[in-house]
Scaffold this motif. Structure first.
Motif, PDB file in Angstrom:
ATOM      1  N   MET A   3      -1.940  19.470 -16.084  1.00  0.00           N
ATOM      2  CA  MET A   3      -1.910  18.645 -15.303  1.00  0.00           C
ATOM      3  C   MET A   3      -2.518  17.299 -14.596  1.00  0.00           C
ATOM      4  O   MET A   3      -2.788  17.081 -13.680  1.00  0.00           O
ATOM      5  CB  MET A   3      -3.403  20.215 -14.614  1.00  0.00           C
ATOM      6  CG  MET A   3      -2.795  21.497 -14.830  1.00  0.00           C
ATOM      7  SD  MET A   3      -2.047  22.156 -14.079  1.00  0.00           S
ATOM      8  CE  MET A   3      -2.845  22.570 -12.630  1.00  0.00           C
ATOM      9  N   ILE A   4      -2.155  16.847 -15.739  1.00  0.00           N
ATOM     10  CA  ILE A   4      -3.361  15.366 -15.210  1.00  0.00           C
ATOM     11  C   ILE A   4      -1.926  14.803 -15.905  1.00  0.00           C
ATOM     12  O   ILE A   4      -1.068  14.810 -17.526  1.00  0.00           O
ATOM     13  CB  ILE A   4      -4.243  15.296 -16.276  1.00  0.00           C
ATOM     14  CG1 ILE A   4      -5.117  13.955 -15.912  1.00  0.00           C
ATOM     15  CG2 ILE A   4      -4.300  15.736 -17.959  1.00  0.00           C
ATOM     16  CD1 ILE A   4      -6.720  13.999 -16.412  1.00  0.00           C
TER      17      ILE A   4
ATOM     18  N   GLU B  86      -4.774   9.038 -16.882  1.00  0.00           N
ATOM     19  CA  GLU B  86      -5.551   9.535 -15.241  1.00  0.00           C
ATOM     20  C   GLU B  86      -7.025   9.846 -16.125  1.00  0.00           C
ATOM     21  O   GLU B  86      -7.309  10.419 -16.858  1.00  0.00           O
ATOM     22  CB  GLU B  86      -4.925  10.539 -15.063  1.00  0.00           C
ATOM     23  CG  GLU B  86      -3.914  10.717 -13.914  1.00  0.00           C
ATOM     24  CD  GLU B  86      -2.892  11.484 -12.826  1.00  0.00           C
ATOM     25  OE1 GLU B  86      -4.193  12.387 -12.032  1.00  0.00           O
ATOM     26  OE2 GLU B  86      -1.736  12.314 -13.569  1.00  0.00           O
TER      27      GLU B  86
ATOM     28  N   ALA C  72      -9.872  12.470 -16.751  1.00  0.00           N
ATOM     29  CA  ALA C  72      -9.664  13.538 -17.294  1.00  0.00           C
ATOM     30  C   ALA C  72     -11.575  14.165 -16.615  1.00  0.00           C
ATOM     31  O   ALA C  72     -13.121  13.133 -16.259  1.00  0.00           O
ATOM     32  CB  ALA C  72      -9.882  14.168 -18.567  1.00  0.00           C
ATOM     33  N   THR C  73     -11.858  14.998 -16.094  1.00  0.00           N
ATOM     34  CA  THR C  73     -13.019  14.981 -15.354  1.00  0.00           C
ATOM     35  C   THR C  73     -13.367  16.731 -16.046  1.00  0.00           C
ATOM     36  O   THR C  73     -12.421  17.527 -15.781  1.00  0.00           O
ATOM     37  CB  THR C  73     -13.526  14.704 -13.915  1.00  0.00           C
ATOM     38  OG1 THR C  73     -13.025  15.804 -12.849  1.00  0.00           O
ATOM     39  CG2 THR C  73     -12.827  13.558 -13.662  1.00  0.00           C
ATOM     40  N   THR C  74     -14.529  17.238 -15.334  1.00  0.00           N
ATOM     41  CA  THR C  74     -14.616  18.391 -15.656  1.00  0.00           C
ATOM     42  C   THR C  74     -14.919  19.477 -14.457  1.00  0.00           C
ATOM     43  O   THR C  74     -14.375  20.622 -14.726  1.00  0.00           O
ATOM     44  CB  THR C  74     -15.869  18.768 -16.402  1.00  0.00           C
ATOM     45  OG1 THR C  74     -16.736  18.331 -15.132  1.00  0.00           O
ATOM     46  CG2 THR C  74     -16.879  18.120 -17.534  1.00  0.00           C
ATOM     47  N   GLN C  75     -14.485  19.090 -12.774  1.00  0.00           N
ATOM     48  CA  GLN C  75     -13.798  19.352 -12.305  1.00  0.00           C
ATOM     49  C   GLN C  75     -12.312  19.617 -11.900  1.00  0.00           C
ATOM     50  O   GLN C  75     -11.847  20.392 -11.008  1.00  0.00           O
ATOM     51  CB  GLN C  75     -14.539  18.593 -10.997  1.00  0.00           C
ATOM     52  CG  GLN C  75     -15.571  18.873 -11.151  1.00  0.00           C
ATOM     53  CD  GLN C  75     -17.043  19.664 -10.926  1.00  0.00           C
ATOM     54  OE1 GLN C  75     -16.115  20.292 -10.419  1.00  0.00           O
ATOM     55  NE2 GLN C  75     -17.587  19.051 -11.771  1.00  0.00           N
ATOM     56  N   ARG C  76     -11.652  19.310 -13.165  1.00  0.00           N
ATOM     57  CA  ARG C  76      -9.984  19.482 -12.497  1.00  0.00           C
ATOM     58  C   ARG C  76      -9.778  20.017 -14.464  1.00  0.00           C
ATOM     59  O   ARG C  76     -10.110  19.651 -14.510  1.00  0.00           O
ATOM     60  CB  ARG C  76      -9.034  17.857 -12.180  1.00  0.00           C
ATOM     61  CG  ARG C  76      -8.093  17.997 -12.245  1.00  0.00           C
ATOM     62  CD  ARG C  76      -7.700  16.618 -11.764  1.00  0.00           C
ATOM     63  NE  ARG C  76      -6.679  16.675 -11.788  1.00  0.00           N
ATOM     64  CZ  ARG C  76      -5.215  15.704 -11.459  1.00  0.00           C
ATOM     65  NH1 ARG C  76      -6.051  14.593 -11.661  1.00  0.00           N
ATOM     66  NH2 ARG C  76      -3.957  15.155 -11.545  1.00  0.00           N
ATOM     67  N   ALA C  77      -8.392  21.165 -13.860  1.00  0.00           N
ATOM     68  CA  ALA C  77      -7.907  21.683 -15.626  1.00  0.00           C
ATOM     69  C   ALA C  77      -6.869  20.406 -16.186  1.00  0.00           C
ATOM     70  O   ALA C  77      -6.845  20.031 -15.242  1.00  0.00           O
ATOM     71  CB  ALA C  77      -7.087  22.972 -15.061  1.00  0.00           C
TER      72      ALA C  77
END
Length: 121
Positions: free
Chosen positions: A9-10, A14, A16-21
């Motif tokens: 998904m990334i 990019e 990477a945050t805890t809000q995004r899979a």
């Protein structure tokens, strides 16, 4: 960890945050089915109830035996259903995430006497 990655998904580079899979993956062979049981039938389902049979369209009507391990007692207001968890005893090697399937819980069994019992040829 062993498993199958179905989708990333990334993109590389990019943030990477805890809000995004990051990815969609699974770890075979353990599979737990999250079924929905309508409010009128939930009183019949019990923990440990054997033979919750799942028929997955992807597997062309293969029966996957499972047992009920958890019943979430909070009803979903929109669908008027309760969530029931049942891990599959012998999971197939290949299962896709978010698979649609039909589940049937065997509520009771009855041993029928043979109509031929006591007869001789």
């Amino acid at each position: 960890m062993d498993g199958i990655v179905y989708d990333l998904m990334i993109e590389p580079g990019e943030l990477a945050t805890t809000q995004r899979a990051l990815a969609v993956s699974t770890v075979p062979p353990t599979s737990t089915w999250n079924s929905r049981v309508v409010e009128y039938d939930i009183h019949r389902v019990e923990l440990g109830q054997g033979e919750a049979l799942h028929h997955a369209g992807q597997l062309r009507r293969t029966d996957l035996p499972a047992s009920v391990t958890r019943i979430v007692p909070l009803m979903d207001d929109r669908s008027r259903t309760f969530k029931v968890h049942s891990p599959v005893h012998r999971a197939p090697a290949q299962l896709s995430p978010n698979l649609t399937a039909e589940a049937s819980v065997v509520l009771r069994t009855k041993i029928m006497a043979s109509p031929f019992a006591g007869t001789t040829r």
